[in-house]
Each structure stands twice: as structure tokens, then as C-alpha cells.
Design a protein around this motif. Structure first.
Motif, mmCIF file in Angstrom:
data_model
loop_
_atom_site.group_PDB
_atom_site.id
_atom_site.type_symbol
_atom_site.label_atom_id
_atom_site.label_comp_id
_atom_site.label_asym_id
_atom_site.label_seq_id
_atom_site.Cartn_x
_atom_site.Cartn_y
_atom_site.Cartn_z
ATOM 1 N N SER A 73 81.733 67.504 106.354
ATOM 2 C CA SER A 73 81.132 67.751 107.681
ATOM 3 C C SER A 73 81.343 69.178 108.170
ATOM 4 N N ILE A 74 81.275 70.150 107.265
ATOM 5 C CA ILE A 74 81.481 71.546 107.663
ATOM 6 C C ILE A 74 80.399 72.019 108.639
ATOM 7 N N LYS A 75 79.245 71.367 108.604
ATOM 8 C CA LYS A 75 78.148 71.765 109.497
ATOM 9 C C LYS A 75 78.548 71.646 110.962
ATOM 10 N N ARG A 76 79.475 70.728 111.258
ATOM 11 C CA ARG A 76 79.923 70.558 112.634
ATOM 12 C C ARG A 76 80.710 71.763 113.156
ATOM 13 N N LEU A 77 81.206 72.590 112.245
ATOM 14 C CA LEU A 77 81.988 73.767 112.636
ATOM 15 C C LEU A 77 81.155 75.048 112.645
ATOM 16 N N MET A 78 79.935 74.990 112.155
ATOM 17 C CA MET A 78 79.104 76.192 112.041
ATOM 18 C C MET A 78 78.829 76.799 113.413
ATOM 19 N N GLY A 79 79.113 78.098 113.549
ATOM 20 C CA GLY A 79 78.812 78.814 114.781
ATOM 21 C C GLY A 79 79.698 78.446 115.949
ATOM 22 N N ARG A 80 80.815 77.779 115.693
ATOM 23 C CA ARG A 80 81.722 77.387 116.777
ATOM 24 C C ARG A 80 83.033 78.166 116.670
ATOM 25 N N SER A 81 83.804 78.164 117.746
ATOM 26 C CA SER A 81 85.120 78.789 117.761
ATOM 27 C C SER A 81 86.187 77.706 117.702
ATOM 28 N N PHE A 82 87.426 78.122 117.455
ATOM 29 C CA PHE A 82 88.518 77.158 117.386
ATOM 30 C C PHE A 82 88.698 76.442 118.714
ATOM 31 N N ARG A 118 94.426 78.846 101.406
ATOM 32 C CA ARG A 118 93.477 79.952 101.562
ATOM 33 C C ARG A 118 92.460 79.618 102.636
ATOM 34 N N GLU A 119 92.121 80.601 103.444
ATOM 35 C CA GLU A 119 91.173 80.401 104.536
ATOM 36 C C GLU A 119 89.730 80.597 104.062
ATOM 37 N N TYR A 120 88.878 79.700 104.514
ATOM 38 C CA TYR A 120 87.439 79.796 104.256
ATOM 39 C C TYR A 120 86.711 79.586 105.579
ATOM 40 N N THR A 121 85.736 80.426 105.861
ATOM 41 C CA THR A 121 84.924 80.221 107.055
ATOM 42 C C THR A 121 83.920 79.098 106.780
ATOM 43 N N PRO A 122 83.398 78.469 107.835
ATOM 44 C CA PRO A 122 82.347 77.464 107.624
ATOM 45 C C PRO A 122 81.142 78.025 106.869
ATOM 46 N N GLU A 123 80.849 79.312 107.097
ATOM 47 C CA GLU A 123 79.721 79.934 106.403
ATOM 48 C C GLU A 123 79.983 80.008 104.898
ATOM 49 N N GLU A 124 81.220 80.316 104.512
ATOM 50 C CA GLU A 124 81.547 80.401 103.089
ATOM 51 C C GLU A 124 81.455 79.035 102.415
ATOM 52 N N TYR A 155 68.348 71.856 117.886
ATOM 53 C CA TYR A 155 69.434 71.857 118.873
ATOM 54 C C TYR A 155 70.475 72.942 118.614
ATOM 55 N N PHE A 156 70.391 73.658 117.487
ATOM 56 C CA PHE A 156 71.356 74.718 117.200
ATOM 57 C C PHE A 156 71.221 75.851 118.210
ATOM 58 N N ASN A 157 72.358 76.369 118.700
ATOM 59 C CA ASN A 157 72.326 77.529 119.590
ATOM 60 C C ASN A 157 72.303 78.805 118.747
ATOM 61 N N ASP A 158 72.315 79.961 119.421
ATOM 62 C CA ASP A 158 72.182 81.232 118.709
ATOM 63 C C ASP A 158 73.324 81.465 117.729
ATOM 64 N N ARG A 159 74.544 81.105 118.115
ATOM 65 C CA ARG A 159 75.684 81.302 117.225
ATOM 66 C C ARG A 159 75.569 80.425 115.978
ATOM 67 N N GLN A 160 75.100 79.211 116.156
ATOM 68 C CA GLN A 160 74.938 78.312 115.013
ATOM 69 C C GLN A 160 73.815 78.783 114.090
ATOM 70 N N LYS A 161 72.742 79.301 114.676
ATOM 71 C CA LYS A 161 71.654 79.856 113.867
ATOM 72 C C LYS A 161 72.147 81.073 113.076
ATOM 73 N N HIS A 162 72.916 81.932 113.749
ATOM 74 C CA HIS A 162 73.450 83.118 113.076
ATOM 75 C C HIS A 162 74.379 82.716 111.934
ATOM 76 N N ALA A 163 75.204 81.686 112.153
ATOM 77 C CA ALA A 163 76.119 81.217 111.112
ATOM 78 C C ALA A 163 75.348 80.689 109.908
ATOM 79 N N THR A 164 74.226 79.994 110.166
ATOM 80 C CA THR A 164 73.412 79.479 109.062
ATOM 81 C C THR A 164 72.796 80.628 108.278
ATOM 82 N N ARG A 165 72.335 81.656 108.988
ATOM 83 C CA ARG A 165 71.813 82.848 108.309
ATOM 84 C C ARG A 165 72.893 83.478 107.429
ATOM 85 N N ALA A 166 74.109 83.573 107.966
ATOM 86 C CA ALA A 166 75.211 84.183 107.220
ATOM 87 C C ALA A 166 75.507 83.393 105.944
ATOM 88 N N ALA A 167 75.487 82.062 106.044
ATOM 89 C CA ALA A 167 75.714 81.225 104.861
ATOM 90 C C ALA A 167 74.617 81.446 103.829
#
Length: 221
Positions: A73-82, A118-124, A155-167
Motif C-alpha cells: 500500500s505504498i500508494k497511500r504514502l505518495m505525496g504525503r508528509s510524515f 535503508r530508507e526508501y521514499t514512496p516514489e522509489e 482525487y490526487f492533489n498536486d503533491r500526489q501528482k508530483h510524486a507520481t511523476r517523480a516515480a
């Protein structure tokens, strides 16, 4: 001849499709139409650097064996902060055993997951899933995938869209289409329809791309 595919990067499962005369869902390397959106890390030895990321069904098989190093369920973390309420709820409900934290040295506006420390971002993590889908499509079709399209939920906001682009950028040769870019005539049961992607015309003769959108269905683009 190079081909172009469509990808549904789903929360639980992901799907890839190809349009020829009709829309066809492509099976993955394991022979299934659905690829679990799951990434795990396999330590093959004690040597530094011996860890290997595994994706899809092979990763899901590690869930009972090593839940702390299996990402779902990494998609739930895309474009979000801690500190995002959704992320905090995700942590509090403890649906999964893997660690979610801010990126070391960054603010709590960041978020990462940890595999074997090791740390991985949701985009990675999402990029690894996309790369598997693309590679499996090439194996199934016996041809290189020149381009792939993954849609972003409305329903994705701008941060989530940007995160998907980054992935998609990390995965390589994958184009992100927003829901508003696709002229869907009906709801999630709509049949696939066609629209030429003009920017592929220099590379693929009469190219059709299937856009697979989670909870909507398939549309030829």
C-alpha cells in the motif's frame, strides 16, 4: 517494433495493458494478470550490498516470513508528509509491520519507509513496481516497450501528482496522464475507446496506448 503500454499503479494490485485490435491485459512474468503492489528486500548473504529488492508476488510471499521488510500500500504514502493525518492514521492502525519515518536529516514534511534499515521514499518504491511491470510487458510481448502511460486518480492533489511523476521519472520512459486528460464516456464500466497520441508518431507507426485507471477501467489513448 516497439510497443507502448498502459499501467494501472494500484494500491493493492497493479495491471498493464496493450491495445492492438482490442484491449488486452498483459500477464506478468509469474503468469498472472495482477501484480501485487508489493516490494520486499531479500538478504542473500552477510556481505554488504547483498540485499536485493523483489517485487510483486515473490515479494508478497515474504510477508509472513519478514513482514517488517515487506512494503504494501505504498500508494497511500505518495505525496504525503510524515505528519499528514492519513500517514499518522496508517501508522497508528498498524496494518503493516514496516517502519514509516521522516527522511533522516529532513523535516517531518518528508516521509520514507525502511527496508533492512535503508530508507526508501514512496516514489522509489513505486518506481520499482513500474519497472517490473514494464520489464514483464517486454518479456510477454517479445518487443521493447518504448513508452508507458500511468494515470493519476482524479482525487490526487498536486503533491500526489508530483510524486507520481517523480516515480515515473525514476522508472524511465513512463508518461503520467491525469484523469482529466482522458475522455471517459462512462463510469468504471466504460469500454475502451481510442485516441492517437500524436507525440509518439515519430517513434511508433499508428501507435495505440492503453491507459489503465484504477477503479475506472481501460481507455485507449
Amino acid at each position: 517494433m516497439a510497443i507502448a503500454i498502459g499501467i494501472d499503479l494500484g494500491t493493492t494490485n497493479s495491471v498493464m495493458g496493450l491495445r492492438t485490435l482490442e484491449t488486452r491485459i498483459l500477464p506478468n512474468r509469474e503468469g498472472s494478470d495482477y501484480t501485487p503492489s508489493c516490494v520486499a528486500i531479500h538478504r542473500s548473504g552477510l556481505l554488504l550490498g547483498s540485499d536485493k529488492l523483489i517485487i510483486g508476488k515473490p515479494a508478497l510471499d515474504f510477508l509472513l516470513q519478514d513482514p517488517a521488510n515487506t512494503i504494501l500500500s505504498i500508494k497511500r504514502l505518495m505525496g504525503r508528509s510524515f505528519q499528514d493525518p492519513e500517514v499518522q492514521r496508517f501508522i497508528t492502525e498498524r496494518h503493516y509491520a514496516y517502519e514509516i519515518a521522516p527522511i533522516t536529516g529532513a523535516t517531518e514534511n518528508s516521509v520514507c519507509v525502511k527496508l533492512q534499515g535503508r530508507e526508501y521514499t514512496p516514489e522509489e518504491i513505486s518506481a520499482e513496481i513500474l519497472k517490473k511491470l514494464k520489464t514483464d510487458a517486454e518479456t510477454e510481448c517479445g518487443e521493447p516497450v518504448l513508452d508507458a502511460v500511468v494515470t493519476v486518480p482524479a482525487y490526487f492533489n498536486d503533491r500526489q501528482k508530483h510524486a507520481t511523476r517523480a516515480a515515473a521519472d525514476l522508472a524511465g520512459d513512463i508518461y503520467v496522464a491525469f484523469a482529466g486528460d482522458i475522455n471517459l464516456r462512462h463510469s468504471h464500466t466504460s469500454a475502451a475507446h481510442r485516441h492517437r497520441r500524436h507525440y509518439l508518431s515519430d517513434h511508433i507507426q499508428q501507435a495505440d496506448v492503453v491507459v489503465c485507471h484504477e477503479d475506472i477501467g481501460l481507455a485507449g489513448v
